[in-house]
Scaffold this motif. Structure first.
Motif, PDB file in Angstrom:
ATOM      1  N   TYR A 191      -8.801  -0.343   0.422  1.00 44.49           N
ATOM      2  CA  TYR A 191      -7.656   0.512   0.063  1.00 44.49           C
ATOM      3  C   TYR A 191      -7.996   1.981   0.295  1.00 44.49           C
ATOM      4  O   TYR A 191      -7.160   2.764   0.763  1.00 44.49           O
ATOM      5  CB  TYR A 191      -7.282   0.277  -1.397  1.00 44.49           C
ATOM      6  N   LYS A 242      -1.093  -4.041  -7.528  1.00 49.41           N
ATOM      7  CA  LYS A 242      -2.055  -4.865  -6.801  1.00 49.41           C
ATOM      8  C   LYS A 242      -2.151  -6.252  -7.421  1.00 49.41           C
ATOM      9  O   LYS A 242      -2.139  -7.271  -6.712  1.00 49.41           O
ATOM     10  CB  LYS A 242      -3.429  -4.193  -6.818  1.00 49.41           C
ATOM     11  N   THR A 244      -7.151   5.877  -5.044  1.00 42.95           N
ATOM     12  CA  THR A 244      -7.883   4.651  -5.364  1.00 42.95           C
ATOM     13  C   THR A 244      -6.990   3.762  -6.233  1.00 42.95           C
ATOM     14  O   THR A 244      -5.992   4.215  -6.786  1.00 42.95           O
ATOM     15  CB  THR A 244      -9.183   4.940  -6.144  1.00 42.95           C
ATOM     16  N   TYR A 245      -7.394   2.512  -6.378  1.00 39.54           N
ATOM     17  CA  TYR A 245      -6.650   1.593  -7.240  1.00 39.54           C
ATOM     18  C   TYR A 245      -6.667   2.037  -8.701  1.00 39.54           C
ATOM     19  O   TYR A 245      -5.749   1.719  -9.462  1.00 39.54           O
ATOM     20  CB  TYR A 245      -7.239   0.190  -7.153  1.00 39.54           C
ATOM     21  N   MET A 287      -4.314  -8.382  -0.541  1.00 41.45           N
ATOM     22  CA  MET A 287      -4.420  -6.933  -0.635  1.00 41.45           C
ATOM     23  C   MET A 287      -5.799  -6.447  -0.191  1.00 41.45           C
ATOM     24  O   MET A 287      -6.789  -7.186  -0.272  1.00 41.45           O
ATOM     25  CB  MET A 287      -4.149  -6.487  -2.072  1.00 41.45           C
ATOM     26  N   ILE A 298       2.502   1.795  -3.316  1.00 47.94           N
ATOM     27  CA  ILE A 298       1.616   2.462  -4.273  1.00 47.94           C
ATOM     28  C   ILE A 298       1.581   3.962  -4.002  1.00 47.94           C
ATOM     29  O   ILE A 298       1.664   4.785  -4.921  1.00 47.94           O
ATOM     30  CB  ILE A 298       0.200   1.853  -4.220  1.00 47.94           C
ATOM     31  N   ASN A 304      -1.046   1.487 -10.040  1.00 49.10           N
ATOM     32  CA  ASN A 304      -1.716   1.018  -8.814  1.00 49.10           C
ATOM     33  C   ASN A 304      -2.321  -0.369  -9.033  1.00 49.10           C
ATOM     34  O   ASN A 304      -2.144  -1.291  -8.226  1.00 49.10           O
ATOM     35  CB  ASN A 304      -2.831   1.983  -8.401  1.00 49.10           C
ATOM     36  N   LEU A 305      -3.067  -0.489 -10.115  1.00 41.91           N
ATOM     37  CA  LEU A 305      -3.759  -1.741 -10.411  1.00 41.91           C
ATOM     38  C   LEU A 305      -2.760  -2.838 -10.772  1.00 41.91           C
ATOM     39  O   LEU A 305      -2.942  -4.007 -10.414  1.00 41.91           O
ATOM     40  CB  LEU A 305      -4.748  -1.518 -11.554  1.00 41.91           C
ATOM     41  N   VAL A 315       0.838  -1.204   0.000  1.00 47.36           N
ATOM     42  CA  VAL A 315       0.000   0.000   0.000  1.00 47.36           C
ATOM     43  C   VAL A 315       0.875   1.257   0.000  1.00 47.36           C
ATOM     44  O   VAL A 315       0.665   2.176  -0.802  1.00 47.36           O
ATOM     45  CB  VAL A 315      -0.952   0.002   1.208  1.00 47.36           C
ATOM     46  N   PHE A 319     -11.172  -2.741  -2.927  1.00 46.15           N
ATOM     47  CA  PHE A 319     -11.217  -1.380  -3.472  1.00 46.15           C
ATOM     48  C   PHE A 319     -11.519  -0.372  -2.376  1.00 46.15           C
ATOM     49  O   PHE A 319     -10.818   0.633  -2.216  1.00 46.15           O
ATOM     50  CB  PHE A 319     -12.286  -1.312  -4.568  1.00 46.15           C
TER      51      PHE A 319
END
Length: 469
Positions: free
Chosen positions: A448, A432, A421-422, A442, A170, A428-429, A167, A445
């Motif tokens: 996070y 993850k 956000t993701y 993880m 990211i 980010n995505l 986290v 949505f």
């Protein structure tokens, strides 16, 4: 026939009417046209929680279904010409270059294996995050993320708690670290193409970046130290055996990474004045050369990287496929949302445009920071940056001097709040997906967003009071 083939077939049916089609007037659109975009966002947020098995096997079909839910009614209401022109623009001007650059960075970074079993401790993890923050502005948030996320996870695979490490990775490497040069994040690259000097953000956003990254590193070190002291934190047997030494395999990819950087820079500095019109979308020769070059770099990396390196990295295309499919749906369904934003005060989002202007008519940097940032958290941050860049006047020379605080606020909001956000930023995505592929549990949505809401939002409030008053 898959949903994506239906989408391609729909596009082909529109082809004859593309020529001469009128540009989309966002001021005439209803907010209902944003429903497919909201639908794909909610699908990404909720379906992994409510139907994880279905989502894992069919997320591409879901994304394509939402894209068709927008495209087909849009073609019926506004005509295939308008729909086709906007579809081509979204694909050629935005999505295809976006995916090609991501694929090149993903492939090149995935071909570099950092040898040696680092043992994740608070000090080591903090050092890797700090190093990644520096790399992000020079090889892009995607490149830095793909290079470092695998060795970081491997270094911590002897620990019970790893999710918080990913986290913060990211937060710092996939987002905040990319704020200092146009190579770092797509919004800044678009600003560079619009005339913003290459080193402008380094000069004007450095204090904000230093504050955010510095505080996040300090918070991470404190949190990781607390986890590290827990009695059951360390496993008795490290899943990754120690090796003879630290080093790099797949070194040819460092050269290819340099080629990627050179191609991106070339597309910004080279101005031959040659462009091709493709169904109303201008495709410039520099961008075309860049994209073809990046494809060749990707193929060269796959050909030159030893199979043992890919095996050691557990390299596979699943994370890239997930990002490509989901963002295809996002880039298509976002078409009417961006058009409504571009309509300014005359559009459905006129209240947002009014909010960034003070009563005396001058721009409000604090509101530009938050408006750009909040929208960048859920929309693609590159077009969002352009919307507010143009809202502030659109003249790079004026924005860099007389309106420097406003441009700094737009730049910082677009880059920093992509971490909320993701889906705020493509890496980010991808991070993850790689973490989950390696067995890291993880946050969801919304889980996070609890992390970002508790850690990032208070920091953004403090930054507003310090830098954007």
């Amino acid at each position: 026939m898959t949903y994506w083939r239906w989408l391609a077939a729909a596009a082909c049916c529109m082809a004859p009417a593309w020529a001469g089609a009128a540009e989309l007037d966002g001021g005439a659109l209803s907010l209902l046209w944003g429903v497919p975009f909201a639908g794909i966002l909610l699908s990404i947020a909720l379906m992994p929680l409510l139907a994880p098995v279905f989502w894992h096997h069919h997320f591409g079909k879901v994304a394509a279904a939402w894209a068709l839910a927008f495209l087909l009614p849009f073609a019926l209401v506004f005509g295939p010409g308008v729909a086709g022109v906007n579809l081509v623009h979204a694909l050629l001007a935005e999505y295809v270059p976006f995916v090609i650059l991501l694929a090149a960075l993903f492939t090149v970074a995935g071909g570099i294996y950092i040898r040696g079993n680092l043992h994740g401790s608070p000090a080591l993890n903090t050092g890797i995050l700090a190093f990644g923050a520096v790399l992000a502005s020079f090889m892009g948030t995607t490149g830095a993320s793909m290079l470092l996320i695998r060795p970081l996870i491997r270094a911590n695979d002897h620990r019970k708690h790893i999710a918080h490490v990913v986290v913060f990775f990211i937060f710092i490497v996939s987002n905040a670290g990319g704020s200092l040069t146009p190579l770092g994040d797509p919004p800044l690259f678009l600003g560079f193409l619009k005339g913003v000097d290459f080193f402008w953000t380094l000069q004007h956003v450095f204090p904000e970046t230093l504050f955010l990254v510095g505080v996040l590193l300090a918070l991470f070190y404190a949190l990781d130290s607390w986890f590290f002291r827990q009695r059951d934190e360390l496993r008795r047997i490290d899943p990754t055996p120690d090796t003879d030494g630290f080093g790099f395999d797949g070194k040819v990819n460092f050269v290819l990474l340099g080629v990627v950087v050179a191609l991106v820079l070339l597309s910004g500095f080279w101005k031959p004045g040659i462009a091709f019109d493709v169904a109303g979308t201008e495709v410039g020769l520099p961008g075309l050369v860049r994209d073809v070059g990046l494809i060749l770099v990707t193929l060269a990396s796959l050909a030159l990287t030893p199979k043992a390196v890919h095996a050691a990295n557990q390299f596979n295309w699943a994370p890239m496929q997930e990002v490509a499919k989901l963002f295809a749906g996002i880039f298509l369904t976002i078409i009417p949302v961006i058009a409504m934003l571009k309509a300014g005060t005359q559009g459905p989002f006129g209240a947002i445009i009014h909010a960034v202007t003070r009563p005396d008519g001058s721009p409000d940097p604090a509101m530009y920071f938050w408006a750009t940032g909040v929208l960048s958290s859920f929309l693609d941050n590159a077009p969002t940056y352009l919307v507010f860049f143009n809202t502030a006047g659109g003249d790079a020379a004026t924005l860099m001097v007389q309106m420097a605080p406003t441009l700094a606020a737009i730049s910082a909001g677009a880059v920093f709040m992509g971490a909320n956000t993701y889906i705020g930023n493509a890496p980010n995505l991808m991070v993850k997906a790689i973490a989950e592929d390696r067995g890291v549990k993880m946050p969801s949505f919304f889980g996070y967003m609890l992390w970002s809401g508790a850690i990032l939002v208070p920091l953004f409030i403090v930054m507003t009071l310090i830098f954007f008053r």
